[in-house]
Motif scaffolding. Structure first.
Motif, PDB file in Angstrom:
ATOM      1  N   ALA A 240      29.460   3.374  89.185  1.00  7.75           N
ATOM      2  CA  ALA A 240      30.686   3.385  89.986  1.00  7.75           C
ATOM      3  C   ALA A 240      30.686   4.484  91.033  1.00  7.75           C
ATOM      4  O   ALA A 240      31.419   4.389  92.023  1.00  7.75           O
ATOM      5  CB  ALA A 240      31.902   3.545  89.071  1.00  7.75           C
ATOM      6  N   ALA A 241      29.873   5.516  90.853  1.00  7.50           N
ATOM      7  CA  ALA A 241      29.812   6.603  91.838  1.00  7.50           C
ATOM      8  C   ALA A 241      29.388   6.078  93.206  1.00  7.50           C
ATOM      9  O   ALA A 241      29.832   6.593  94.239  1.00  7.50           O
ATOM     10  CB  ALA A 241      28.851   7.700  91.368  1.00  7.50           C
ATOM     11  N   THR A 242      28.539   5.051  93.232  1.00 12.54           N
ATOM     12  CA  THR A 242      28.141   4.449  94.510  1.00 12.54           C
ATOM     13  C   THR A 242      29.348   3.842  95.214  1.00 12.54           C
ATOM     14  O   THR A 242      29.546   4.042  96.415  1.00 12.54           O
ATOM     15  CB  THR A 242      27.067   3.371  94.289  1.00 12.54           C
ATOM     16  OG1 THR A 242      25.857   3.993  93.835  1.00 12.54           O
ATOM     17  CG2 THR A 242      26.767   2.611  95.573  1.00 12.54           C
ATOM     18  N   ASP A 243      30.175   3.105  94.474  1.00  8.31           N
ATOM     19  CA  ASP A 243      31.361   2.487  95.072  1.00  8.31           C
ATOM     20  C   ASP A 243      32.351   3.541  95.548  1.00  8.31           C
ATOM     21  O   ASP A 243      32.955   3.407  96.616  1.00  8.31           O
ATOM     22  CB  ASP A 243      32.021   1.556  94.058  1.00  8.31           C
ATOM     23  CG  ASP A 243      31.091   0.439  93.607  1.00  8.31           C
ATOM     24  OD1 ASP A 243      30.696  -0.372  94.465  1.00  8.31           O
ATOM     25  OD2 ASP A 243      30.741   0.390  92.422  1.00  8.31           O
ATOM     26  N   LEU A 244      32.519   4.593  94.763  1.00 11.54           N
ATOM     27  CA  LEU A 244      33.416   5.677  95.166  1.00 11.54           C
ATOM     28  C   LEU A 244      32.919   6.349  96.441  1.00 11.54           C
ATOM     29  O   LEU A 244      33.700   6.673  97.332  1.00 11.54           O
ATOM     30  CB  LEU A 244      33.526   6.711  94.036  1.00 11.54           C
ATOM     31  CG  LEU A 244      34.188   6.230  92.737  1.00 11.54           C
ATOM     32  CD1 LEU A 244      34.037   7.280  91.646  1.00 11.54           C
ATOM     33  CD2 LEU A 244      35.655   5.897  92.950  1.00 11.54           C
ATOM     34  N   ALA A 245      31.591   6.548  96.534  1.00  8.32           N
ATOM     35  CA  ALA A 245      31.008   7.187  97.720  1.00  8.32           C
ATOM     36  C   ALA A 245      31.168   6.306  98.955  1.00  8.32           C
ATOM     37  O   ALA A 245      31.490   6.792 100.043  1.00  8.32           O
ATOM     38  CB  ALA A 245      29.531   7.499  97.472  1.00  8.32           C
ATOM     39  N   LEU A 246      30.958   4.993  98.791  1.00  5.94           N
ATOM     40  CA  LEU A 246      31.107   4.077  99.932  1.00  5.94           C
ATOM     41  C   LEU A 246      32.544   4.089 100.435  1.00  5.94           C
ATOM     42  O   LEU A 246      32.785   4.156 101.646  1.00  5.94           O
ATOM     43  CB  LEU A 246      30.697   2.657  99.531  1.00  5.94           C
ATOM     44  CG  LEU A 246      29.212   2.438  99.200  1.00  5.94           C
ATOM     45  CD1 LEU A 246      28.964   0.993  98.797  1.00  5.94           C
ATOM     46  CD2 LEU A 246      28.322   2.822 100.371  1.00  5.94           C
ATOM     47  N   ARG A 247      33.492   4.047  99.504  1.00  7.22           N
ATOM     48  CA  ARG A 247      34.889   4.058  99.920  1.00  7.22           C
ATOM     49  C   ARG A 247      35.263   5.401 100.540  1.00  7.22           C
ATOM     50  O   ARG A 247      36.037   5.477 101.491  1.00  7.22           O
ATOM     51  CB  ARG A 247      35.797   3.742  98.729  1.00  7.22           C
ATOM     52  CG  ARG A 247      37.209   3.387  99.151  1.00  7.22           C
ATOM     53  CD  ARG A 247      38.071   2.948  97.989  1.00  7.22           C
ATOM     54  NE  ARG A 247      37.850   1.539  97.669  1.00  7.22           N
ATOM     55  CZ  ARG A 247      37.226   1.105  96.587  1.00  7.22           C
ATOM     56  NH1 ARG A 247      36.757   1.981  95.719  1.00  7.22           N
ATOM     57  NH2 ARG A 247      37.069  -0.167  96.370  1.00  7.22           N
ATOM     58  N   CYS A 248      34.690   6.477 100.015  1.00  5.71           N
ATOM     59  CA  CYS A 248      34.929   7.811 100.567  1.00  5.71           C
ATOM     60  C   CYS A 248      34.476   7.889 102.020  1.00  5.71           C
ATOM     61  O   CYS A 248      35.169   8.458 102.875  1.00  5.71           O
ATOM     62  CB  CYS A 248      34.173   8.847  99.724  1.00  5.71           C
ATOM     63  SG  CYS A 248      34.250  10.533 100.360  1.00  5.71           S
ATOM     64  N   LEU A 249      33.336   7.267 102.324  1.00  3.41           N
ATOM     65  CA  LEU A 249      32.770   7.345 103.673  1.00  3.41           C
ATOM     66  C   LEU A 249      33.455   6.393 104.652  1.00  3.41           C
ATOM     67  O   LEU A 249      33.831   6.796 105.750  1.00  3.41           O
ATOM     68  CB  LEU A 249      31.274   7.026 103.616  1.00  3.41           C
ATOM     69  CG  LEU A 249      30.373   8.087 102.979  1.00  3.41           C
ATOM     70  CD1 LEU A 249      28.999   7.513 102.670  1.00  3.41           C
ATOM     71  CD2 LEU A 249      30.250   9.308 103.887  1.00  3.41           C
ATOM     72  N   VAL A 250      33.600   5.137 104.265  1.00  5.09           N
ATOM     73  CA  VAL A 250      34.008   4.129 105.255  1.00  5.09           C
ATOM     74  C   VAL A 250      35.496   3.813 105.224  1.00  5.09           C
ATOM     75  O   VAL A 250      35.981   3.081 106.086  1.00  5.09           O
ATOM     76  CB  VAL A 250      33.190   2.828 105.107  1.00  5.09           C
ATOM     77  CG1 VAL A 250      31.710   3.119 105.153  1.00  5.09           C
ATOM     78  CG2 VAL A 250      33.532   2.093 103.822  1.00  5.09           C
ATOM     79  N   GLU A 251      36.230   4.350 104.236  1.00 10.45           N
ATOM     80  CA  GLU A 251      37.682   4.127 104.228  1.00 10.45           C
ATOM     81  C   GLU A 251      38.435   5.432 104.391  1.00 10.45           C
ATOM     82  O   GLU A 251      39.029   5.697 105.426  1.00 10.45           O
ATOM     83  CB  GLU A 251      38.103   3.426 102.925  1.00 10.45           C
ATOM     84  CG  GLU A 251      37.790   1.943 102.911  1.00 10.45           C
ATOM     85  CD  GLU A 251      38.423   1.248 101.723  1.00 10.45           C
ATOM     86  OE1 GLU A 251      39.631   1.448 101.466  1.00 10.45           O
ATOM     87  OE2 GLU A 251      37.704   0.507 101.026  1.00 10.45           O
TER      88      GLU A 251
END
Length: 461
Positions: free
Chosen positions: A256-267
């Motif tokens: 889930a850390a990958t999903d959190l990182a993606l949302r952190c960057l692009v949202e």
């Protein structure tokens, strides 16, 4: 007990305590309640009952206890990258794979194969290297484990170079940084490059960090000890000050850390933490994007609003069995192919078959840290699922090891495709590729993304 050591026997560890007691005492301070000491009583610490404290010193202890709540950093915004906010959408807890009947399992596999139809399942092999690591790769002093890590880091840097992400005027944000080795090699690769920053995001305290060894004036290393779920990049002081284009990187960013990182960057970063700033967010967002965007000229119709402050994303994926529907960024894709939280739960469990099959599991613990000390071929984040949890008892005589591996790979690709679709909807050109051989790491897929051509931010020199 050993001479000069505490006389308390630790049942959990099956040995005597190794702390040194005060002169004339048989027990250390932690276990001093086992002998009379002027009728002083030791009680469990209310902040953390794993340790005790003298009752008459409780108030003094609470002020310095390591378990006390510490002030939150300015970039901490509760659950900003968490995903689902509607409690009605949060899935109910599902049982293990072993609880499924044969018919239910077969139906899941049918749904998996149907949803995977038309997807690009055979990834391109893009195993690259980088000059910065050639000396280390040829050093005979490095053992087999270190060599495997170096090959992966070299390929990640090679892929970053191919995407033109290694250059001046960048802020590299390493998620799940651990010791910071990936940032270390990026810094080595940018030896003569100016105006470079590194943010190392890690929720746990880490020993033997390498970023402290960097003394270069023209590169800045800063650690952010925070869970990615609560990280608002836009409030990080050095990013507020310079507003350099960000490159998000990670080596084996767990589940889930990958999903959190993606949302952190692009949202949350791109939208400038809407609703969290004292000043209006749109004003601040435009200011950040104006610096990244080229000046508007005749024939150039792009506006500052269609620029993106994230220059690229390069993340080596890992541990799909630790993904979470609540945080998963590809929920819309799953829904579009007729799948939901129940199927996601079982697919993420089945994804472990790709790397562990039905072999006996090891006692290794999955962590978010990138450790160079791991020696098992299955890499630092490989699985702790029990045979029951992975459904091996249910599958005996039903699926061969090869079939299980194929299904596990299919689950991984489906989950990753949801991430790709999410990035594409956010205005990025995303891709998946094998970045190293399976003999080096079974978790050998790299997710890359760069803004679509009209949205690429120019570096700030």
């Amino acid at each position: 007990p050993e001479p000069g050591r505490c006389a308390h026997f630790v049942l959990r560890k099956r040995r005597f305590c190794r702390m040194i007691p005060a002169p004339g005492r048989r027990f250390c301070g932690e276990h001093g309640h086992e002998e009379e000491q002027n009728d002083r009583k030791r009680i469990p610490c209310p902040l953390d009952p794993k340790h005790t404290v003298y009752e008459d010193q409780l108030q003094k202890h609470l002020k310095k206890c390591n378990s006390r709540e510490k002030p939150k950093p300015v970039y901490f915004v509760q659950d900003i990258n968490a995903g689902l906010k509607d409690a009605a959408e949060i899935p109910e807890k599902q049982g293990p794979l072993s609880s499924l009947s044969l018919e239910e399992l077969q139906n899941l596999i049918i749904k998996l194969k149907k949803a995977s139809n038309g997807l690009e399942l055979h990834l391109k092999e893009q195993i690259l290297s980088h000059q910065a690591l050639q000396e280390a790769l040829s050093d005979p002093k490095n053992g087999e484990s270190a060599f495997k890590h170096l090959k992966q880091q070299a390929s990640i840097l090679g892929n970053m170079e191919k995407l033109h992400l290694l250059g001046p005027g960048r802020c590299f944000v390493e998620f799940g940084a651990g010791r910071g080795k990936l940032s270390h090699w990026v810094d080595i690769a940018l030896e003569n490059v100016e105006n470079v920053q590194f943010l190392l995001v890690e929720r746990a305290t880490t020993r033997f960090k390498v970023d402290g060894k960097h003394k270069r004036r023209d590169s800045i290393f800063e650690r952010l000890q925070v869970d990615i779920q609560h990280l608002c990049l836009n409030k990080v002081p050095i990013l507020e000050k310079k507003k350099l284009p960000v490159v998000g990187i990670g080596k084996h960013l767990c589940g889930a850390a990958t999903d959190l990182a993606l949302r952190c960057l692009v949202e949350s970063y791109t939208t400038c933490c809407d609703g969290e700033d004292e000043e209006p967010a749109p004003k601040r967002c435009r200011a950040a994007q104006t610096e990244l965007a080229p000046h508007k000229s005749a024939g150039n119709e792009s506006t500052t609003e269609d620029r993106k402050p994230v220059a690229g994303i390069v993340i080596a994926l890992c541990c799909h069995h630790k993904c979470d529907w609540t945080h998963y960024v590809g929920r819309e894709f799953f829904k579009s192919v007729g799948l939901g939280p129940v199927e996601f739960h079982y697919f993420q469990r089945m994804s472990s078959w790709a790397t562990c099959g039905m072999q006996e599991t090891t006692s290794k613990t999955s962590t978010s840290e990138d450790s160079e000390d791991q020696t098992n071929d299955t890499e630092e984040h490989e699985h702790t699922l029990s045979r029951t949890a992975s459904g091996s008892d249910t599958l005996q005589g039903i699926l061969s090891a090869e079939e299980r591996k194929e299904i596990g790979c299919l689950c991984k690709r489906l989950i990753d495709h949801g991430r790709m679709e999410y990035l594409q909807q956010q205005g990025y050109k995303a891709a998946l590729q094998y970045y190293t051989e399976s003999a080096v790491s079974l978790e050998n897929v790299l997710l890359t993304a760069v803004p679509k051509p009209s949205l690429i931010p120019e570096p700030t020199i």
